[in-house]
Design a protein around this motif. Structure first.
Motif, PDB file in Angstrom:
ATOM      1  N   LEU A   1      -8.707  -5.664   4.858  1.00  0.00           N
ATOM      2  CA  LEU A   1      -7.840  -4.460   4.954  1.00  0.00           C
ATOM      3  C   LEU A   1      -6.907  -4.672   3.865  1.00  0.00           C
ATOM      4  O   LEU A   1      -6.384  -3.922   2.926  1.00  0.00           O
ATOM      5  CB  LEU A   1      -6.773  -4.194   6.371  1.00  0.00           C
ATOM      6  CG  LEU A   1      -5.752  -2.727   5.897  1.00  0.00           C
ATOM      7  CD1 LEU A   1      -7.044  -1.534   6.432  1.00  0.00           C
ATOM      8  CD2 LEU A   1      -5.314  -3.637   8.031  1.00  0.00           C
ATOM      9  N   GLU A   2      -6.186  -5.312   3.296  1.00  0.00           N
ATOM     10  CA  GLU A   2      -4.986  -5.418   2.307  1.00  0.00           C
ATOM     11  C   GLU A   2      -5.674  -5.316   1.178  1.00  0.00           C
ATOM     12  O   GLU A   2      -4.853  -4.700   0.023  1.00  0.00           O
ATOM     13  CB  GLU A   2      -3.900  -6.812   2.377  1.00  0.00           C
ATOM     14  CG  GLU A   2      -2.701  -7.040   2.817  1.00  0.00           C
ATOM     15  CD  GLU A   2      -3.672  -7.435   4.947  1.00  0.00           C
ATOM     16  OE1 GLU A   2      -4.834  -7.527   5.125  1.00  0.00           O
ATOM     17  OE2 GLU A   2      -2.583  -7.247   5.697  1.00  0.00           O
ATOM     18  N   ILE A   3      -6.912  -6.151   1.063  1.00  0.00           N
ATOM     19  CA  ILE A   3      -8.131  -5.396  -0.277  1.00  0.00           C
ATOM     20  C   ILE A   3      -7.792  -4.498  -0.337  1.00  0.00           C
ATOM     21  O   ILE A   3      -7.737  -3.623  -1.297  1.00  0.00           O
ATOM     22  CB  ILE A   3      -8.631  -6.933  -0.209  1.00  0.00           C
ATOM     23  CG1 ILE A   3      -8.426  -8.354  -0.286  1.00  0.00           C
ATOM     24  CG2 ILE A   3      -9.922  -6.302  -1.668  1.00  0.00           C
ATOM     25  CD1 ILE A   3      -9.376  -9.965  -0.214  1.00  0.00           C
TER      26      ILE A   3
ATOM     27  N   ALA B   1      10.651  -8.850   3.205  1.00  0.00           N
ATOM     28  CA  ALA B   1      10.506  -7.724   3.021  1.00  0.00           C
ATOM     29  C   ALA B   1      10.342  -6.634   4.043  1.00  0.00           C
ATOM     30  O   ALA B   1      11.080  -5.725   4.258  1.00  0.00           O
ATOM     31  CB  ALA B   1      11.380  -7.767   1.630  1.00  0.00           C
ATOM     32  N   ASP B   2       9.114  -6.633   3.818  1.00  0.00           N
ATOM     33  CA  ASP B   2       8.885  -5.368   4.431  1.00  0.00           C
ATOM     34  C   ASP B   2       9.186  -4.779   5.847  1.00  0.00           C
ATOM     35  O   ASP B   2       8.775  -4.397   6.737  1.00  0.00           O
ATOM     36  CB  ASP B   2       7.136  -5.543   4.575  1.00  0.00           C
ATOM     37  CG  ASP B   2       6.885  -5.215   2.841  1.00  0.00           C
ATOM     38  OD1 ASP B   2       7.462  -5.141   1.951  1.00  0.00           O
ATOM     39  OD2 ASP B   2       5.465  -4.418   3.252  1.00  0.00           O
ATOM     40  N   PHE B   3      10.266  -6.338   7.000  1.00  0.00           N
ATOM     41  CA  PHE B   3       9.807  -5.999   7.834  1.00  0.00           C
ATOM     42  C   PHE B   3      11.835  -6.019   7.635  1.00  0.00           C
ATOM     43  O   PHE B   3      12.592  -6.046   9.023  1.00  0.00           O
ATOM     44  CB  PHE B   3       9.766  -7.391   8.636  1.00  0.00           C
ATOM     45  CG  PHE B   3       8.451  -6.939   9.237  1.00  0.00           C
ATOM     46  CD1 PHE B   3       7.492  -6.118   9.339  1.00  0.00           C
ATOM     47  CD2 PHE B   3       7.383  -7.958   8.133  1.00  0.00           C
ATOM     48  CE1 PHE B   3       6.132  -5.855   9.248  1.00  0.00           C
ATOM     49  CE2 PHE B   3       5.701  -7.969   7.665  1.00  0.00           C
ATOM     50  CZ  PHE B   3       4.810  -6.941   8.558  1.00  0.00           C
ATOM     51  N   GLY B   4      11.828  -5.627   6.696  1.00  0.00           N
ATOM     52  CA  GLY B   4      13.636  -5.109   7.001  1.00  0.00           C
ATOM     53  C   GLY B   4      14.178  -4.671   7.634  1.00  0.00           C
ATOM     54  O   GLY B   4      15.396  -4.839   8.425  1.00  0.00           O
TER      55      GLY B   4
ATOM     56  N   GLN C   1      -1.145 -10.758  15.571  1.00  0.00           N
ATOM     57  CA  GLN C   1      -1.193 -11.203  14.328  1.00  0.00           C
ATOM     58  C   GLN C   1      -0.303 -11.642  13.775  1.00  0.00           C
ATOM     59  O   GLN C   1      -0.619 -12.582  12.503  1.00  0.00           O
ATOM     60  CB  GLN C   1      -0.378  -9.386  13.745  1.00  0.00           C
ATOM     61  CG  GLN C   1      -1.899  -8.382  13.417  1.00  0.00           C
ATOM     62  CD  GLN C   1      -1.263  -6.697  12.905  1.00  0.00           C
ATOM     63  OE1 GLN C   1      -1.608  -7.608  11.537  1.00  0.00           O
ATOM     64  NE2 GLN C   1      -0.954  -6.056  13.278  1.00  0.00           N
ATOM     65  N   GLU C   2       0.605 -11.946  14.593  1.00  0.00           N
ATOM     66  CA  GLU C   2       1.855 -13.776  14.139  1.00  0.00           C
ATOM     67  C   GLU C   2       1.140 -14.816  13.852  1.00  0.00           C
ATOM     68  O   GLU C   2       1.461 -15.771  13.015  1.00  0.00           O
ATOM     69  CB  GLU C   2       3.194 -13.293  15.113  1.00  0.00           C
ATOM     70  CG  GLU C   2       3.771 -12.450  14.907  1.00  0.00           C
ATOM     71  CD  GLU C   2       5.268 -12.259  15.701  1.00  0.00           C
ATOM     72  OE1 GLU C   2       6.255 -11.540  15.373  1.00  0.00           O
ATOM     73  OE2 GLU C   2       4.777 -12.258  16.804  1.00  0.00           O
TER      74      GLU C   2
ATOM     75  N   LEU D   1       3.095  -1.076   6.212  1.00  0.00           N
ATOM     76  CA  LEU D   1       2.001  -0.520   7.683  1.00  0.00           C
ATOM     77  C   LEU D   1       1.030  -1.118   6.866  1.00  0.00           C
ATOM     78  O   LEU D   1      -0.231  -1.070   8.054  1.00  0.00           O
ATOM     79  CB  LEU D   1       1.421   0.917   5.656  1.00  0.00           C
ATOM     80  CG  LEU D   1       3.305   1.103   5.329  1.00  0.00           C
ATOM     81  CD1 LEU D   1       3.015   2.615   3.738  1.00  0.00           C
ATOM     82  CD2 LEU D   1       3.718   2.180   6.217  1.00  0.00           C
ATOM     83  N   SER D   2       0.305  -2.151   6.566  1.00  0.00           N
ATOM     84  CA  SER D   2      -0.973  -2.727   7.205  1.00  0.00           C
ATOM     85  C   SER D   2      -1.287  -3.456   8.999  1.00  0.00           C
ATOM     86  O   SER D   2      -1.675  -3.257   8.768  1.00  0.00           O
ATOM     87  CB  SER D   2      -1.342  -3.822   5.636  1.00  0.00           C
ATOM     88  OG  SER D   2      -0.747  -4.713   5.952  1.00  0.00           O
ATOM     89  N   VAL D   3       0.852  -4.279   8.562  1.00  0.00           N
ATOM     90  CA  VAL D   3       0.206  -4.487  10.066  1.00  0.00           C
ATOM     91  C   VAL D   3      -0.020  -3.764  11.037  1.00  0.00           C
ATOM     92  O   VAL D   3      -0.289  -3.492  12.210  1.00  0.00           O
ATOM     93  CB  VAL D   3       1.753  -5.556  10.283  1.00  0.00           C
ATOM     94  CG1 VAL D   3       2.401  -5.101  11.572  1.00  0.00           C
ATOM     95  CG2 VAL D   3       1.956  -6.314   9.728  1.00  0.00           C
ATOM     96  N   LEU D   4       1.097  -2.613  10.583  1.00  0.00           N
ATOM     97  CA  LEU D   4       0.698  -0.882  11.670  1.00  0.00           C
ATOM     98  C   LEU D   4      -0.940  -0.648  12.124  1.00  0.00           C
ATOM     99  O   LEU D   4      -1.898  -0.512  12.813  1.00  0.00           O
ATOM    100  CB  LEU D   4       1.416  -0.012  10.937  1.00  0.00           C
ATOM    101  CG  LEU D   4       1.302   1.111  11.925  1.00  0.00           C
ATOM    102  CD1 LEU D   4       1.636   2.056  13.466  1.00  0.00           C
ATOM    103  CD2 LEU D   4       1.914   2.248  11.582  1.00  0.00           C
ATOM    104  N   ILE D   5      -1.620  -0.283  10.648  1.00  0.00           N
ATOM    105  CA  ILE D   5      -3.002  -0.119  10.285  1.00  0.00           C
ATOM    106  C   ILE D   5      -3.880  -0.979  11.567  1.00  0.00           C
ATOM    107  O   ILE D   5      -4.584  -0.950  12.451  1.00  0.00           O
ATOM    108  CB  ILE D   5      -3.835   0.114   9.480  1.00  0.00           C
ATOM    109  CG1 ILE D   5      -3.204   0.590   8.837  1.00  0.00           C
ATOM    110  CG2 ILE D   5      -4.842   0.203   9.248  1.00  0.00           C
ATOM    111  CD1 ILE D   5      -3.249   0.924   7.062  1.00  0.00           C
TER     112      ILE D   5
END
Length: 608
Positions: free
Chosen positions: A564-566, A81-84, A50-51, A367-371
């Motif tokens: 997924l994000e959309i 920031a989501d990976f703070g 994913q990276e 959360l979308s990265v986890l999904i």
């Protein structure tokens, strides 16, 4: 206390896509310590699929480069920031930081987010103005903007006297001359050795180390990673694990490893200032202290920011379930337990609803990265609409606010101001960057859900949007919901061109001929504001009469692609996103029309 001069522990801070991982690649390639086969491809540190696909760093990673007599430990931190949770932990291991900034874009939201954390940890910054070979580079202006940003973040006098250098990660050079076009990366390495202080250590004190990162091996279990704060540690020695509320567990250092190049090397002994990986404590968690068995002293636990967004995760009970390998709530729980070992910013709680969990994180990307990871591993699940987490502060309801930056061509400013303003966003700064207007807003986090898609549509794809968490502020009132209703299938079967041809006049399709559909599945966006139940499987009636002009060619517009994000941003509270290893579908929670009417009557009664 003394300083070790043979080690430099350096974190790299940068906004998404400012070239952080590419610059580290250049440092690796020019260090002369690697075989060509070890450095295949670009973005060597972005090892996660994913990276590479998203072009962002999600997981913090450590590498080590020997430069002269000095070992430089480089900590690659996430820029978003989501990976703070990753950022806050990894900065505990650093004494200095490379603040990497794009020579055109300047300091951006995620740069500021990580910088704020760095200043809280008293980390010495070195500014690297990257991509100076861009045709639109403006390094001198960006340098001034960085100074203003440091002042805005209340940096102390030492931080304001920062050193800086100009670089191009892609071309592989660094220079003190902003007009340089060639060279190598050594000036940057020299600056790190000269300006980043070595770790301050007390070798004679009892051993202690804070676990800031966890790794996991099928052979040895959990591996604690951190920086030795005091003393020395030897392989095989007895040690104590200090958990929350000073609970003690005895154990031993079964294996001791230090970071070496791209991997780890076993050592017999390590001392204060070294970044190490310790094997031997199966119950270790992030924030625990591993200490001397005779005089165990607990180090301050890591404080990680609380989640701001939650989503309902449940099993996939649609008629098309069964594609994945892991389908049950037991499978979901086992996966969440595994994720919680290292993802400290995540929270998972069971709900009153059967086979469901409430999962909370630092943002939609978190959360979308986890999904996405779960779906690639063979999981099937359904998730609900993201909801912000409210807080009651002094009797007043507060909500999370985000710092939003939008860069847009000057002619497209109107739609941006209108859309953000309708979602309670307030303009705090306006600037000009070449052909683009630079707009900064404060906006409720719930106002961001679905905003990106609408901004891109309103500006013909020209808007560039970034945001990060700012803090909690009083609740500002309702925000407009999705303006359009949806078309919901009334039958199960395969979508046919004849039916879609008549439906596309009333909205935007999400499916194409041949796609499997089922009752309750959302197949299109309605042009009007209400939902419409339709039959996408209706075929043309055949007769034995042939009339002139009755057989017209069916021309269908391409369906809207749903990522997924959309999908997560699009759905409303009575809808779910169905996720399988190969498909992302939208559906209603209640699949039957009668069930939806019953649920609507129930919600109205609760409201009364």
């Amino acid at each position: 206390m003394t300083r070790r001069e043979d080690i430099r522990n350096v974190a790299i801070i940068a906004h998404v896509d400012h070239g952080k991982t590419t610059l580290v690649d250049a440092m690796l390639r020019q260090s002369g310590q690697f075989r060509a086969s070890q450095l295949v491809g670009e973005c060597i540190l972005d090892s996660n699929d994913q990276e590479r696909e998203r072009g962002i760093t999600i997981l913090a990673k450590n590498i080590a480069i020997a430069y002269g007599d000095t070992k430089i430990n480089i900590i690659d931190t996430p820029g978003h920031a989501d990976f703070g949770g990753e950022v806050e932990r990894t900065l505990q291991m650093a004494d200095g930081a490379l603040v990497l900034v794009d020579s055109f874009e300047g300091p951006m939201p995620q740069t500021k987010f990580v910088l704020r954390k760095a200043f809280e940890n008293k980390i010495r910054p070195i500014v690297v103005i990257n991509k100076i070979d861009r045709p639109d580079a403006r390094p001198d202006e960006v340098l001034n903007e960085i100074f203003d940003t440091f002042v805005e973040l209340d940096a102390d006098e030492d931080a304001l006297e920062f050193s800086y250098i100009f670089a191009s990660g892609r071309s592989g050079f660094a220079s003190h001359d902003p007009k340089a076009t060639s060279g190598d990366i050594r000036p940057l390495l020299d600056l790190i050795v000269e300006k980043v202080p070595g770790p301050e250590v007390d070798m004679d004190a009892p051993f202690s180390m804070l676990c800031t990162t966890l790794d996991f091996s099928e052979y040895v279990g959990r591996i604690a990673i951190g920086r030795i704060s005091t003393g020395r540690v030897k392989k095989g020695q007895k040690a104590a694990l200090i958990k929350a509320e000073n609970a003690l567990t005895s154990g031993s250092i079964d294996n001791l490893l230090v970071f070496d190049k791209l991997g780890r090397t076993e050592v017999k002994e390590a001392g204060a200032g070294d970044l190490v990986a310790i094997v031997g404590f199966g119950g270790v968690e992030i924030g625990d202290t591993i200490a001397c068995a005779e005089t165990p002293i607990a180090l301050p636990r890591i404080e990680v920011g609380e989640p701001t967004l939650s989503m309902l995760f449940t099993i996939n009970d649609s008629p098309l379930t069964g594609e994945g390998e892991y389908l049950t709530s037991r499978h979901l729980k086992e996966r969440f337990d595994r994720e919680l070992r290292s993802n400290v910013a995540l929270r998972v709680e069971p709900t009153e609803q059967r086979d469901s969990f409430m999962v909370s994180g630092r943002g939609l990307l978190h959360l979308s990265v986890l999904i996405e990871s779960m779906r690639r591993e063979g999981y099937e699940l359904a998730v609900g609409k993201p909801e912000v987490i409210m807080r009651n502060i002094n009797g007043i309801e507060h909500e999370p606010y985000e710092y939003l930056v939008v860069d847009v061509p000057h002619g497209q400013m109107g739609p941006v101001m209108e859309l953000v303003g309708a979602r309670r966003g307030e303009l705090s700064k306006m600037d000009v960057k070449g052909a683009y207007a630079h707009l900064e807003f404060m906006i409720p986090a719930r106002g961001l859900l679905g905003l990106r898609t609408r901004l891109l549509s309103a500006t013909q794809g020209e808007a560039i949007m970034h945001h990060n968490f700012h803090g909690y502020q009083p609740f500002r009132g309702d925000i407009p919901r999705r303006a359009n209703g949806v078309m919901v299938s009334m039958v199960r079967g395969q979508a046919v061109a004849f039916a879609l041809d008549s439906l596309q006049e009333r909205g935007t399709m999400f499916v194409q001929p041949g796609d499997e559909v089922y009752q309750g599945m959302i197949i299109a966006e309605n042009a009007r504001g209400d939902d419409m139940v339709v039959n996408p499987c209706k075929e043309k009636k055949l007769t034995n009469m042939r009339a002139s002009g009755s057989d017209k060619n069916v021309l269908l517009k391409p369906p809207r692609m749903i990522t997924l994000e959309i999908a997560l941003e699009y759905i409303e509270s009575d809808e779910l996103v169905e996720i399988t290893p190969s498909k992302i579908r939208l559906r209603k929670k209640e699949l039957t029309e009668e069930g939806r009417k019953r649920a609507e009557r129930g919600s109205k009664k609760v409201g009364v």
